[in-house]
Design a protein around this motif. Structure first.
Motif, short mmCIF file in Angstrom:
data_model
loop_
_atom_site.label_atom_id
_atom_site.label_comp_id
_atom_site.label_asym_id
_atom_site.label_seq_id
_atom_site.Cartn_x
_atom_site.Cartn_y
_atom_site.Cartn_z
N TYR A 107 0.80 -1.29 0.10
CA TYR A 107 -0.13 -0.20 -0.10
C TYR A 107 0.96 1.32 0.11
N ASN A 108 1.99 1.33 0.78
CA ASN A 108 2.60 2.40 1.08
C ASN A 108 3.80 2.68 -0.08
N PHE A 109 4.11 1.52 -0.83
CA PHE A 109 5.18 2.02 -1.61
C PHE A 109 4.77 1.93 -3.37
N ILE A 110 3.64 1.29 -3.66
CA ILE A 110 3.34 1.37 -4.99
C ILE A 110 1.71 1.79 -4.97
N ASN A 111 1.25 2.22 -3.84
CA ASN A 111 0.06 3.17 -3.95
C ASN A 111 -1.14 2.07 -4.50
N SER A 191 -7.53 9.03 -10.33
CA SER A 191 -6.76 10.02 -10.15
C SER A 191 -7.23 11.08 -9.31
N LEU A 192 -8.63 11.25 -9.61
CA LEU A 192 -9.53 12.25 -8.77
C LEU A 192 -9.47 11.71 -7.23
N ALA A 193 -9.75 10.46 -6.94
CA ALA A 193 -9.65 10.10 -5.55
C ALA A 193 -8.34 10.24 -4.85
N LYS A 194 -7.34 9.95 -5.82
CA LYS A 194 -6.06 9.90 -5.05
C LYS A 194 -5.73 11.66 -4.95
N HIS A 195 -6.01 12.71 -5.72
CA HIS A 195 -5.81 13.82 -5.47
C HIS A 195 -6.68 14.49 -4.33
N LEU A 196 -7.95 14.11 -4.13
CA LEU A 196 -8.66 14.33 -2.81
C LEU A 196 -8.47 13.84 -1.90
N LYS A 197 -7.73 12.52 -1.95
CA LYS A 197 -7.50 11.59 -0.81
C LYS A 197 -8.72 11.03 -0.49
N GLY A 198 -9.63 10.84 -1.18
CA GLY A 198 -11.12 10.33 -0.94
C GLY A 198 -11.28 8.90 -1.26
N ARG A 200 -13.13 6.41 -3.35
CA ARG A 200 -13.67 5.95 -4.82
C ARG A 200 -15.12 5.84 -4.89
N LYS A 201 -15.59 4.88 -3.87
CA LYS A 201 -16.98 4.52 -3.71
C LYS A 201 -18.04 5.72 -3.59
N VAL A 202 -17.53 6.49 -2.65
CA VAL A 202 -18.16 7.67 -2.28
C VAL A 202 -18.44 8.62 -3.39
N ILE A 203 -17.16 9.04 -4.08
CA ILE A 203 -17.17 10.02 -4.88
C ILE A 203 -17.93 9.43 -6.23
N ARG A 204 -18.01 8.21 -6.48
CA ARG A 204 -18.68 7.58 -7.71
C ARG A 204 -20.25 7.82 -7.54
N GLU A 205 -20.41 7.77 -6.25
CA GLU A 205 -22.00 7.88 -5.76
C GLU A 205 -22.36 9.25 -6.24
N TYR A 206 -21.81 10.33 -6.05
CA TYR A 206 -21.77 11.71 -6.38
C TYR A 206 -21.90 11.96 -8.02
N LYS A 211 -25.93 10.79 -4.80
CA LYS A 211 -25.72 11.54 -3.50
C LYS A 211 -25.90 12.89 -3.89
N PRO A 212 -26.79 13.84 -3.11
CA PRO A 212 -27.05 15.33 -3.49
C PRO A 212 -26.05 15.92 -3.04
N GLY A 213 -26.04 17.23 -3.44
CA GLY A 213 -25.08 18.38 -2.89
C GLY A 213 -23.83 18.10 -3.41
N TYR A 214 -22.98 18.75 -2.66
CA TYR A 214 -21.54 18.99 -3.13
C TYR A 214 -20.64 18.02 -2.38
N TYR A 215 -19.61 17.20 -2.89
CA TYR A 215 -18.53 16.38 -2.16
C TYR A 215 -18.00 17.12 -1.17
N ARG A 216 -18.01 16.95 0.09
CA ARG A 216 -17.22 17.44 1.06
C ARG A 216 -17.81 18.91 1.25
N GLY A 217 -18.82 19.17 0.72
CA GLY A 217 -19.45 20.77 0.69
C GLY A 217 -18.89 21.64 0.05
#
Length: 218
Positions: A107-111, A191-198, A200-206, A211-217
């Protein structure tokens, strides 16, 4: 729990997952409530000597490190002794390229994402369509392995080719509601999830509108 068995993270779990529990006998040894830690460790060592268990990775009983902070040296030592090695092979030739001492090192060395790693180990999915990952050593261990820097470079290069090879990945525009100057375009969900450190499953729902509204507001 099937979800735990399927991780195959430990040798004993892989055994249960493969053979089940039909021939398993559970014995609980109850010690005196005033028994010291040294007595507990001594009893554990006694059973290791007398039973010679073949599912124990470490046959030396030790009570240190469980209830008090460990030094980094001790952490590295325990990780090396008790971690589950991850073997990385070239999928075409099955040449052994590198050995990670434990999943966390991968996890640490090859992401690599933990779900991706588990899919590779459990289902035989090729990582980046090139690497075969295994918990088992296939044949004799190679003495001509890549260094950590070399395996990181190889994986980075394969990851770049993998993104080009899979043009079906859709570009994603991340728009900030109050500052358009921060808007960024990403070539994949990863790449989006990595940049946001978020997640992927949650972002995909948005992205799907589930999921309504803005991701992390934002």
């Amino acid at each position: 729990m099937p979800s735990i068995l399927k991780t195959k993270a430990r040798k004993v779990l892989r055994y249960f997952n493969k053979h089940g529990f039909s021939n398993i006998k559970l014995t609980i040894y109850i010690m005196d409530i005033n028994s010291s830690l040294n007595e507990v460790v001594a009893l554990e060592q006694h059973f290791m000597y007398t039973l010679n268990p073949n599912l124990n990775v470490d046959l030396v009983a030790s009570g240190s490190g469980h209830h008090e902070p460990m030094s980094q040296e001790m952490r590295n030592k325990l990780c090396k002794e008790r971690g589950t090695p991850i073997y990385i092979y070239d999928a075409e030739t099955f040449n052994l390229l590198y050995i990670f001492k434990a999943k966390q090192h991968a996890y640490n060395f090859i992401n690599i994402h933990h779900k991706t790693l588990n899919d590779c180990l459990d289902l035989g999915t090729l990582y980046l369509d090139y690497f075969f990952l295994s918990l088992d050593l296939l044949g004799s261990e190679s003495t001509n392995l890549l260094t950590l820097d070399e395996i990181q470079t190889v994986i980075t290069n394969k990851r770049d080719l993998y993104q080009i090879k899979h043009p079906a990945a859709k570009s994603i525009l991340a728009e900030f509601k109050n500052d358009a100057s921060k808007n960024l375009e990403f070539n994949s969900l990863n790449s989006l999830a990595k940049h946001l450190k978020g997640d992927r499953k949650v972002i995909r729902e948005y992205l799907k509108g589930n999921k309504p509204g803005y991701y992390r507001g934002i």
